[in-house]
Design a protein around this motif. Structure first.
Motif, PDB file in Angstrom:
ATOM      1  N   PRO A  69       0.807  -1.232   0.000  1.00 52.49           N
ATOM      2  CA  PRO A  69       0.000   0.000   0.000  1.00 52.49           C
ATOM      3  C   PRO A  69       0.836   1.277   0.000  1.00 52.49           C
ATOM      4  N   ARG A  70       1.939   1.291   0.768  1.00 58.56           N
ATOM      5  CA  ARG A  70       2.763   2.502   0.814  1.00 58.56           C
ATOM      6  C   ARG A  70       3.417   2.774  -0.539  1.00 58.56           C
ATOM      7  N   LEU A 122       3.056   6.000  -3.130  1.00 62.71           N
ATOM      8  CA  LEU A 122       4.222   6.663  -3.702  1.00 62.71           C
ATOM      9  C   LEU A 122       4.153   6.684  -5.221  1.00 62.71           C
ATOM     10  N   LEU A 123       3.758   5.536  -5.809  1.00 65.73           N
ATOM     11  CA  LEU A 123       3.622   5.472  -7.266  1.00 65.73           C
ATOM     12  C   LEU A 123       2.519   6.400  -7.755  1.00 65.73           C
ATOM     13  N   PHE A 124       1.448   6.498  -6.980  1.00 63.73           N
ATOM     14  CA  PHE A 124       0.361   7.403  -7.357  1.00 63.73           C
ATOM     15  C   PHE A 124       0.865   8.843  -7.450  1.00 63.73           C
ATOM     16  N   GLY A 125       1.636   9.279  -6.466  1.00 66.85           N
ATOM     17  CA  GLY A 125       2.173  10.635  -6.496  1.00 66.85           C
ATOM     18  C   GLY A 125       3.141  10.849  -7.645  1.00 66.85           C
ATOM     19  N   LEU A 126       4.032   9.857  -7.874  1.00 68.34           N
ATOM     20  CA  LEU A 126       5.020   9.976  -8.945  1.00 68.34           C
ATOM     21  C   LEU A 126       4.352   9.996 -10.308  1.00 68.34           C
ATOM     22  N   LEU A 133      -4.485   2.410  -8.391  1.00 64.87           N
ATOM     23  CA  LEU A 133      -3.462   2.420  -7.342  1.00 64.87           C
ATOM     24  C   LEU A 133      -4.062   2.736  -5.967  1.00 64.87           C
ATOM     25  N   LEU A 134      -5.215   3.402  -5.941  1.00 63.23           N
ATOM     26  CA  LEU A 134      -5.827   3.782  -4.667  1.00 63.23           C
ATOM     27  C   LEU A 134      -7.119   3.036  -4.365  1.00 63.23           C
TER      28      LEU A 134
END
Length: 313
Positions: A20-21, A25-29, A84-85
């Motif tokens: 999940p973490r 992180l991938l979502f933000g990137l 991703l979320l």
């Protein structure tokens, strides 16, 4: 059809097998890179449309390439960001087919546009006196429309061949979007015809255009070496090297993905390659053209200077 077969109405996109973490992180990137992709290609479209100096065949086709890159990103990235979320990562059958169709349409269109752009550079450098006649606006429009129509029809053939197949489960696609080979793995019937058509299409839409591009640039290289002026030789090299970078990224990824022998971990490697193919290529294309093209950089500086001066007044 057997009684125990059920019609699949949706698929589950497995996406990236990370914690999940890492997903956050991938979502933000990916959100940042997605915004940069839209901004970069949108800037090219805006600069070319607003600057009369860039109203030339080369930048006409560059606008089409930028439009393809924006469409690429918008077709796959939003769904990937949502998945991703969101735990349920589902997509309807119709939505999956639409995503596959659009992805293949844009992939074919980019391949053909790169060939047309190489031909444009060939005429400009090897036959400069005939350039305005050969690359007239009518000819450019016909080439662009032909590229889009052919891409649309070829992608339609792939989707029609998929729709004839029964899907009775499982319905989990081990990918972050509905990639055609991943979808075919879920079919409850023989998919050899689909794979033969895909391979044949790769020959005509990847290897064929790549050979034409290489022939064009072989002749361009010979013409550049015969240029007496050092400034003219440098400008020609700068323009063509930008195009060759894009060609290498696009065709290299496509050949490895669809024509190279499968490795021991094809699915995970395929995700990474397609992420680069459909995500990072659209991001890198405007950077390559803007950083290595004096006309684009000059137009951007003039536009920014004009905006800043108008604000000061």
């Amino acid at each position: 059809m057997e009684e125990n077969q059920t019609v699949v109405t949706e698929f589950i996109l497995l996406g990236f097998c990370v914690g999940p973490r890492i997903q956050v992180l991938l979502f933000g990137l990916f959100s940042l890179l997605y915004a940069l992709t839209l901004l970069g290609n949108g800037a090219i479209l805006g600069l070319v449309s607003l600057n009369p100096r860039l109203h030339t065949p080369m930048y006409f086709f560059l606008c089409h390439l930028a439009a393809v890159d924006i469409a690429y990103a918008c077709n796959t990235v939003p769904q990937m960001l949502v998945n991703l979320l969101r735990p349920a990562k589902s997509i309807s059958f119709a939505g999956c087919m639409a995503q596959t169709f659009l992805f293949m349409t844009f992939a074919h269109a980019e391949s053909l546009l790169l060939v047309v752009m190489s031909y444009d550079r060939y005429v400009a450098i090897c036959h400069p006196l005939r350039y305005s006649v050969v690359m007239s606006w009518r000819a450019c429009t016909v080439l662009a429309i032909t590229s889009w129509v052919f891409s649309f029809l070829l992608a339609l053939v792939h989707v029609v061949l998929i729709l004839r197949l029964p899907f009775c489960g499982p319905h989990e696609i081990n990918h972050f979007f509905c990639e055609v080979l991943s979808v075919l793995k879920l079919a409850c019937a023989d998919t050899r015809l689909n794979k033969i058509v895909i391979f044949a299409a790769c020959i005509f839409i990847v290897l064929g255009p790549l050979c034409l591009v290489l022939v064009s640039y072989t002749r361009i290289l010979g013409a550049i070496l015969r240029i007496q002026s050092g400034e003219g030789r440098r400008k020609a090299f700068s323009t063509c090297s930008s195009h060759l970078c894009v060609v290498g990224l696009f065709f290299g990824s496509a050949i490895i993905l669809y024509m190279a022998p499968k490795s021991h971990h094809p699915e995970e490697q395929q995700k990474i390659l397609l992420l680069f193919y459909s995500f990072f290529n659209p991001l890198l294309n405007p950077l390559i053209y803007s950083l290595r093209n004096r006309d684009v950089k000059g137009a951007l500086r003039r536009r920014l200077f004009k905006e800043s001066r108008s604000q000061l007044e």
